[in-house]
Design an enzyme around this catalytic site. Structure first.
Site, short mmCIF file in Angstrom:
data_model
loop_
_atom_site.label_atom_id
_atom_site.label_comp_id
_atom_site.label_asym_id
_atom_site.label_seq_id
_atom_site.Cartn_x
_atom_site.Cartn_y
_atom_site.Cartn_z
CG ASP A 98 -6.66 -2.44 2.69
OD1 ASP A 98 -5.68 -2.19 3.42
OD2 ASP A 98 -7.17 -1.61 1.92
N GLY A 99 -5.63 -4.04 5.89
CA GLY A 99 -5.64 -3.39 7.19
C GLY A 99 -4.99 -4.22 8.28
N GLY A 100 -3.88 -3.75 8.79
CA GLY A 100 -3.23 -4.44 9.91
C GLY A 100 -2.59 -5.77 9.53
CG HIS B 296 -4.00 -1.45 -1.94
ND1 HIS B 296 -5.08 -2.18 -2.39
CD2 HIS B 296 -4.48 -0.63 -0.97
CE1 HIS B 296 -6.16 -1.83 -1.72
NE2 HIS B 296 -5.82 -0.89 -0.85
CB SER C 57 -0.91 0.01 1.23
OG SER C 57 -1.63 1.22 1.30
N GLY D 31 -9.61 4.50 6.61
CA GLY D 31 -9.30 5.91 6.76
C GLY D 31 -7.89 6.20 7.20
#
Length: 222
Positions: A174-176, A32, A7, A141
């Site tokens: 997506d995330g962590g 990403h 990302s 976010g």
């Protein structure tokens, strides 16, 4: 084999050209790019000019995640800027099927992103029309958040539905995501790992990508 999508939200924007070249030369599969509008999510990131600039030097597909309201108004612009995969949020699309059709007509792969609180069953009516589900494992976010482990059950539920219907939809998480949880995420049924801080925040980012890519999963755990 699963895919790795670094990302760029977590990269060094003063060195973004170098960061793009780094991803080009790494074992990662996609770029990403998170687009935030300050309305759908409480943050602003980057938009069309940055995506166009990245596209000029990227040698791998651009996976563009639109965290914006009314994404249907901008799909053509993002496609022209270089998006190869466009994901819109189910929560932002009152006419989701129509929006997915727009993406397809533009020649891009169509993805639907889903927030942590939204049941995956809400995706079932469009699964046959999409290429990718972007499963948010943090509240969208901001980068650097902790993985929500309830997401594993959602991945399993979605993977079971995709398998039962013999579809070719990829599950992106997506995330962590990082080395500490990538294996269990893949075992739950994920196909694409988005990693930001885990890669760009490490002193040896190429090694992190290589380790994420080399994880072996024998079977899914439904």
């Amino acid at each position: 084999m699963h895919l790795i999508a670094p990302s760029l939200l977590s990269c060094d924007f003063l060195r973004i050209g170098e960061e793009v070249q780094f991803v080009n030369q790494s074992k990662a599969d996609w770029f990403h790019l998170d687009v935030m509008d300050g309305r759908f999510v409480p943050n602003l990131s980057f938009g069309l000019p940055v995506i166009s600039a990245v596209k000029r030097y990227a040698t791998k597909p651009l996976d563009v995640h639109l965290m914006i309201v009314e994404p249907e108004k901008y799909l053509s612009d993002f496609r022209k800027a270089g998006a190869d995969i466009i994901s819109v949020h189910i929560e932002a699309c009152p006419h989701l099927h129509r929006t997915v059709q727009q993406i397809k007509e533009l020649g891009a792969m169509a993805g639907v992103a889903i927030n942590p609180h939204t049941p995956v069953s809400q995706l079932f009516d469009v699964l046959e029309n999409i290429d990718l589900v972007c499963m948010m494992s943090v509240n969208p976010g901001f980068g650097g958040q902790k993985f929500i482990y309830r997401t594993l059950h959602k991945i399993q539920e979605l993977k079971a539905e995709i398998t039962q219907r013999n579809l070719q939809v990829k599950i992106e998480v997506d995330g962590g995501v990082g080395l500490q949880n990538a294996e269990v995420i893949l075992k739950a049924g994920a196909d694409v790992l988005v990693a930001g801080n885990a890669i760009f925040g490490d002193k040896q980012p190429a090694e992190v990508i290589e380790k994420l890519k080399s994880i072996q999963v024998d079977k899914f755990e439904f």
